[in-house]
Design a protein around this motif. Sequence first.
Motif, PDB file in Angstrom:
ATOM      1  N   ASP A 115       0.844  -1.194   0.000  1.00  0.00           N
ATOM      2  CA  ASP A 115       0.000   0.000   0.000  1.00  0.00           C
ATOM      3  C   ASP A 115       0.879   1.244   0.000  1.00  0.00           C
ATOM      4  OD1 ASP A 115      -2.987  -0.795   0.401  1.00  0.00           O
ATOM      5  OD2 ASP A 115      -1.897  -2.103   1.766  1.00  0.00           O
ATOM      6  N   VAL A 119      -2.529   3.521  -3.550  1.00  0.00           N
ATOM      7  CA  VAL A 119      -2.439   2.436  -4.523  1.00  0.00           C
ATOM      8  C   VAL A 119      -2.148   1.132  -3.784  1.00  0.00           C
ATOM      9  CG1 VAL A 119      -1.214   1.542  -6.539  1.00  0.00           C
ATOM     10  CG2 VAL A 119      -1.630   3.998  -6.325  1.00  0.00           C
ATOM     11  N   ARG A 120      -2.834   0.094  -4.181  1.00  0.00           N
ATOM     12  CA  ARG A 120      -2.648  -1.224  -3.575  1.00  0.00           C
ATOM     13  C   ARG A 120      -2.242  -2.228  -4.657  1.00  0.00           C
ATOM     14  NH1 ARG A 120      -6.881  -3.565   0.652  1.00  0.00           N
ATOM     15  NH2 ARG A 120      -5.621  -2.102   1.892  1.00  0.00           N
ATOM     16  N   ARG A 148     -10.562  -3.874   0.444  1.00  0.00           N
ATOM     17  CA  ARG A 148     -10.889  -3.517  -0.933  1.00  0.00           C
ATOM     18  C   ARG A 148      -9.970  -4.228  -1.924  1.00  0.00           C
ATOM     19  NH1 ARG A 148      -7.366  -0.181  -3.417  1.00  0.00           N
ATOM     20  NH2 ARG A 148      -5.936   1.088  -2.172  1.00  0.00           N
ATOM     21  N   LYS A 149     -10.431  -4.319  -3.168  1.00  0.00           N
ATOM     22  CA  LYS A 149      -9.668  -5.024  -4.186  1.00  0.00           C
ATOM     23  C   LYS A 149      -8.391  -4.256  -4.526  1.00  0.00           C
ATOM     24  CE  LYS A 149     -13.009  -4.690  -7.035  1.00  0.00           C
ATOM     25  NZ  LYS A 149     -13.940  -4.867  -8.164  1.00  0.00           N
ATOM     26  N   ASP A 161      -5.403  -2.544  -6.911  1.00  0.00           N
ATOM     27  CA  ASP A 161      -5.359  -1.778  -8.154  1.00  0.00           C
ATOM     28  C   ASP A 161      -4.442  -2.439  -9.175  1.00  0.00           C
ATOM     29  OD1 ASP A 161      -6.848   0.659  -7.109  1.00  0.00           O
ATOM     30  OD2 ASP A 161      -5.157   0.578  -5.705  1.00  0.00           O
ATOM     31  N   ILE A 213      -9.839  -4.421 -11.494  1.00  0.00           N
ATOM     32  CA  ILE A 213      -8.406  -4.248 -11.230  1.00  0.00           C
ATOM     33  C   ILE A 213      -7.806  -3.467 -12.394  1.00  0.00           C
ATOM     34  CG2 ILE A 213      -6.203  -5.431 -10.920  1.00  0.00           C
ATOM     35  CD1 ILE A 213      -7.756  -7.765  -9.693  1.00  0.00           C
ATOM     36  N   ALA A 214      -7.091  -2.405 -12.098  1.00  0.00           N
ATOM     37  CA  ALA A 214      -6.591  -1.523 -13.160  1.00  0.00           C
ATOM     38  C   ALA A 214      -5.537  -2.210 -14.022  1.00  0.00           C
ATOM     39  CB  ALA A 214      -6.032  -0.239 -12.551  1.00  0.00           C
ATOM     40  N   LEU A 232       0.774   3.975 -11.806  1.00  0.00           N
ATOM     41  CA  LEU A 232      -0.514   4.389 -11.292  1.00  0.00           C
ATOM     42  C   LEU A 232      -0.258   5.260 -10.068  1.00  0.00           C
ATOM     43  CD1 LEU A 232      -3.612   4.183 -11.450  1.00  0.00           C
ATOM     44  CD2 LEU A 232      -3.479   2.187  -9.951  1.00  0.00           C
TER      45      LEU A 232
END
Length: 289
Positions: free
Chosen positions: A82, A87-88, A101-102, A104, A124-125, A146
């Motif tokens: 994180d 951003v994860r 949460r899901k 990225d 998911i990005a 990102l």
Amino acid sequence: MSRRVSALPTARLPLLALLAAALSLVAGPVLARCSQNLVERGRPDGRPNVHLASLDGRPLAAGESGSRAVITFLGHSSYQIDTPQGVRAITDYNGVNGFGRKPDIVTMNNAHSTHFTDEPEDGIAFVLRGWPSQPGETEAKHDIQLKDMKVWNVPTNARDWGGSSARINGNSIFIYAIADLCIAHLGHLHHRLTKEHLDELGRIDVLMVPIDGSFTMGQPLMVDVIKQIQPKMVLPMHYWGRTQVERFQGLMAPLEADFVWPDRRSLEVVREELPEKLTVVVLGGEGGD
């Protein structure tokens, strides 16, 4: 990481030098790599700086430095990273690891089903596969950004589990850069690294290392890889039981590494506070899974 160029009168620079400087500013893949080690700041008493992160509602990775991350061990070869800007990323994402949460960004290798999924969550990005997965591909190459996280990969070879041949570029080392903090995940590494691999990696501050000693590669060889990369911090993964960690600890003795066994699975890492001495943080505890 990007470099600052001092202001000089352009009349003093030859035309070729100007062109070279301009090209260096637009060369994204080169500038993406982590700069070489700078002077580090450790504790006055020489002990490692280890910040155990709380997940009880406070913002993750929230501090003055942008070169910071909260790293959480999720099991097997999966870590959650994180960043200060929220951003994860999840390493070796298999579709079930993670909480809240899901992510990225997810990265995967296809050594076993515990390291990847063909059905990642919607939304998911970036889904980054570390092996050639499209028709005509000979290697997977990624270089994405990102917000405050940049991710790229260095392909390596992997054993063919069905025979004696190698799967060329069948694995990837993924690198996650948050400002000037650089984290690398070795994936399912099966061999020592070449100079070309090391040049692509750049400086690595935190290294996630499989220590099973069999499914990836023998522990003595993995220690050699750590010597090659020269991180400040090592996070073991892909192991089963304290015995494997203790054997790894014995093999690391010549490097005089400090071993830290936290009582929780989240760690806050700050680039400016990395320990001078190599530190192994066993976030997986005695089980590692």
